[in-house]
Design a protein around this motif. Structure first.
Motif, PDB file in Angstrom:
ATOM      1  N   CYS A 100       0.839  -1.194   0.000  1.00  0.00           N
ATOM      2  CA  CYS A 100       0.000   0.000   0.000  1.00  0.00           C
ATOM      3  C   CYS A 100       0.878   1.250   0.000  1.00  0.00           C
ATOM      4  O   CYS A 100       1.878   1.326   0.706  1.00  0.00           O
ATOM      5  CB  CYS A 100      -0.901   0.003   1.245  1.00  0.00           C
ATOM      6  SG  CYS A 100      -1.920   1.478   1.378  1.00  0.00           S
ATOM      7  N   CYS A 114      -4.799   1.089   2.707  1.00  0.00           N
ATOM      8  CA  CYS A 114      -5.844   2.094   2.507  1.00  0.00           C
ATOM      9  C   CYS A 114      -7.021   1.575   1.684  1.00  0.00           C
ATOM     10  O   CYS A 114      -8.149   2.017   1.842  1.00  0.00           O
ATOM     11  CB  CYS A 114      -5.245   3.316   1.836  1.00  0.00           C
ATOM     12  SG  CYS A 114      -4.765   3.014   0.113  1.00  0.00           S
ATOM     13  N   CYS A 117      -5.491   3.039  -2.969  1.00  0.00           N
ATOM     14  CA  CYS A 117      -4.359   3.339  -3.842  1.00  0.00           C
ATOM     15  C   CYS A 117      -4.299   2.320  -4.983  1.00  0.00           C
ATOM     16  O   CYS A 117      -4.988   1.306  -4.960  1.00  0.00           O
ATOM     17  CB  CYS A 117      -3.047   3.350  -3.052  1.00  0.00           C
ATOM     18  SG  CYS A 117      -2.512   1.727  -2.489  1.00  0.00           S
ATOM     19  N   CYS A 120      -3.424  -1.230  -3.792  1.00  0.00           N
ATOM     20  CA  CYS A 120      -4.520  -1.864  -3.044  1.00  0.00           C
ATOM     21  C   CYS A 120      -5.631  -2.315  -3.996  1.00  0.00           C
ATOM     22  O   CYS A 120      -6.101  -3.449  -3.911  1.00  0.00           O
ATOM     23  CB  CYS A 120      -5.099  -0.893  -2.016  1.00  0.00           C
ATOM     24  SG  CYS A 120      -4.162  -0.822  -0.479  1.00  0.00           S
TER      25      CYS A 120
HETATM   26 ZN   LIG Z   1      -3.351   1.286  -0.403  1.00  0.00          ZN
END
Ligand SMILES: [Zn+2]
Length: 658
Positions: A100, A114, A117, A120
């Protein structure tokens, strides 16, 4: 591709290439929802995205969080656990945590990925070029592993860390493991391996020792119930607590299996316990309760009638027996752990009806019913007609419920002048022994036992007493009964009799603190018994048996006993002592007037096996103790949990062992 897909109706992931090309979108199944959003199975829709979401794996989550905080994250993980507990889900969360970069693109590795992003989202969608999953079940060879090793030589394309997730890693061949080992010994700095397996024992120790290992635990039912309840709510479905509990029970610790069942329940509109039972193919739980109650009361006609009802509704009688076993287990657990009645793990009906049965039946009666049923389940599987076989098992169970234990029978005989006849009508038996238990009406069980004479024997209390197993006409086992259990359970719980010997002290714990009882029997040596002081030696100092025993004694005899530890050798353990006792000579037993009396009381019975129990369930001869008082019965009921369970096996030597 991963174990998440074992049993879900997902289309196969698109193939090609070693790890398979990542699908562009999560797999879909035909839409079932009214709106036009594609339907996703619940297990996929609610797959945990963060450590926070993982349920029932607290210690794993804690350790991983800490590792990320300290920036000391391992380069190889081994995740083990039964299917569906979240192994590959955890692997993917780790992959995101490693990669991440945060919403602003500047973050570092974090225990709180998160989810937004680029890394992710790509990992979430199973299409990150640096996070590669492989199912070792289909790729077991050394060439497959070489491909991985080759891949580890290249830098990650867009992420910080290349993550190789290898599921069912125990399936790799020996050569494949060996090839992997070298890379594991010195993993390139930008490579993380995450292995998952359901069978840790098949993974070579050389590989294991290079991984940080996490055992994912079966998720407790109470957590599953809550989890499924939340998801059902989000899905706009209302399932009763009992229905959720049934699903949680069937899930057996697996979130994924449970969600798959919840999917079905929602799709079928099953919202209460009955509908979910039907869906799960369970015989109606209430009926199973009715059946168990009838069986333990020896009511064969009622039991067979209930069985007919279940059969008519399409229940498989083999499954019905398995349900009965399950219920017996539950009742035994409720007996051993009364606190279960307070918890939310069990549906209401199971807590109340199960609790009532637990109060009524003795542990030994439950254990013997379990033995008969367990054997019966096997018989049903091998019988040409399952229904017939199942009914025979149930009849046997009824029959067994009506008969007093041989122990009790002997006691009645030795107490003198007991009418052994089993009444055929409702009028109760009358005997000089007053409070002694008697079997109830022999409804349908075909018990033909009738004493031909009043038996009166006087035995030397120190003399040998036989534990005789009896076989009635037609090879039926004479088993102990429910009627007796009721008689045993009827009086209010009495205060414990103060122990006069070490053996009696141990015996007091057996139904109160069964685990302690086991430890005391098999790994505690008595060094000195001189009330109020008792010195013992522990074989295993981790058991804390001394403290547990002291606590137990404090509870029942406050301030009266002092347990202390000693390093002296002391006596052999009670189990060791029991093993040394020599069996009675069979001829001696056959000639014994008591045995003769029993054989007359049960026409056609024959002696099956002989053990010198001497009425001590530890298999030890009677102890010499201070004179008994009136209110201290000479024969404490201290059957260890496994007492008497051997009867059937020993009798039926020609049958297969359990
Ligand atoms: Zn992330």
């Amino acid at each position: 591709m991963t174990d998440d897909n074992d049993d879900l109706p997902l289309p196969p992931e698109s193939g090609g290439g070693f790890f398979g090309d990542a699908p562009a979108e999560p797999a879909q199944v035909p839409a079932l929802q009214e709106n036009n959003t594609p339907y996703r199975v619940l297990a996929r829709k609610y797959r945990p995205q963060t450590f926070e979401d993982l349920i029932g794996q607290d210690s794993l989550v804690r350790i991983l969080r800490r590792a990320f905080e300290l920036k000391r994250v391992a380069h190889a993980f081994m995740l083990t656990g039964v299917r569906g507990v979240g192994k590959t889900t955890t692997a993917r969360i780790i992959a995101r945590a490693l990669n991440c970069v945060g919403p602003d693109g500047k973050g570092g590795p974090t225990a709180e990925p998160c989810g937004v992003c680029a890394n992710c989202t790509a990992i979430l969608a199973d299409r990150h070029p640096d996070v590669l999953e492989m199912d070792a079940a289909s790729r077991t060879g050394v060439d497959d592993v070489r491909e991985i090793i080759e891949a580890t030589r290249f830098r990650p394309m867009q992420a910080r860390m290349k993550v190789f997730i290898i599921d069912e890693v125990h399936m790799l061949s020996r050569n494949a493991f060996n090839a992997l080992l070298k890379t594991l010994e010195e993993p390139p700095p930008q490579v993380t391996f995450i292995f998952a397996t359901t069978e840790l024992r098949k993974v070579p120790v050389t590989v294991l020792s290079r991984c940080q290992r996490f055992d994912l635990r079966r998720v407790p039912q109470s957590l599953l119930i809550e989890h499924f309840g939340r998801i059902a709510q989000k899905e706009g479905a209302s399932l009763s607590d009992d229905a959720l509990a049934l699903i949680a029970r069937a899930a057996d610790g697996s979130v994924r299996d449970g969600l798959s069942l919840l999917d079905q329940a929602i799709a079928q509109g099953a919202s209460d316990a009955d509908a979910v039972s039907d869906m799960l193919g369970l015989a109606d739980r209430g009926l199973v309760f009715d059946l168990l109650e009838a069986l333990m009361a020896g009511k064969a006609a009622e039991a067979l009638d209930l069985t007919d009802q279940a059969y008519a509704r399409g229940a498989d009688l083999g499954v019905l027996l398995a349900d009965l076993l399950d219920l017996l287990h539950l009742v035994s657990r409720l007996k051993a752990m009364p606190s279960l009645r307070e918890g939310r793990d069990l549906p209401e009906a199971e807590r109340t009806r199960g609790g009532m049965l637990a109060d009524r039946l003795s542990t030994s009666v439950l254990g013997r019913a379990w033995q008969i049923l367990l054997k019966g389940v096997g018989e049903v599987e091998s019988a040409p007609d399952r229904r017939q076989a199942a009914e025979m098992v149930l009849i046997r169970l009824c029959h067994a419920s009506l008969l007093p234990t041989p122990d009790r029978l002997i006691r009645q005989l030795t107490e003198g002048g007991v009418d052994l006849s089993l009444p055929s009508g409702p009028s109760g038996p009358s005997g000089p022994s007053g409070g002694s238990a008697q079997a109830g009406p022999a409804e349908g069980a075909g018990v033909q036992a009738r004493a031909t004479q009043q038996v009166s024997t006087s035995m030397d209390p120190g003399g040998p007493r036989a534990h005789v197993r009896l076989v009635a006409n037609g090879g039926e086992i004479i088993e102990p009964g429910y009627a007796e259990a009721e008689a045993e359970q009827a009086p209010e719980p009495e205060p414990l009799t103060p122990p006069r010997t070490w053996r009696e002290m141990v015996a007091l714990t057996w139904d109160k603190v069964p685990q302690l009882h086991g430890t005391l029997r098999n790994s505690v040596h008595l060094v000195r018994f001189s009330p109020p002081d008792v010195q013992i030696r522990l074989e295993d100092s981790h058991t804390k048996a001394d403290r547990l025993l002291q606590n137990f004694l404090e509870e029942h005899f406050p301030g009266q006993w002092r347990i202390s530890l000693s390093t002296a050798e002391g006596q052999p353990t009670l189990d060791e002592q029991g093993a040394e006792v020599v069996q009675l000579n069979r001829a001696e037993v056959e000639a014994h007037p008591l045995v003769k009396a029993i054989l007359e009381a049960f026409p056609g019975a024959k002696i099956g096996d002989v053990q010198d129990h001497s009425l001590d369930e530890y298999g030890l001869p009677p102890e010499i103790t201070a004179p008994l008082t009136e209110d201290a019965p000479p024969d404490l009921e201290f059957a260890p949990l496994d007492a008497d369970f051997l009867d059937e096996d020993d009798l039926l030597k020609d049958q297969e062992p359990l």
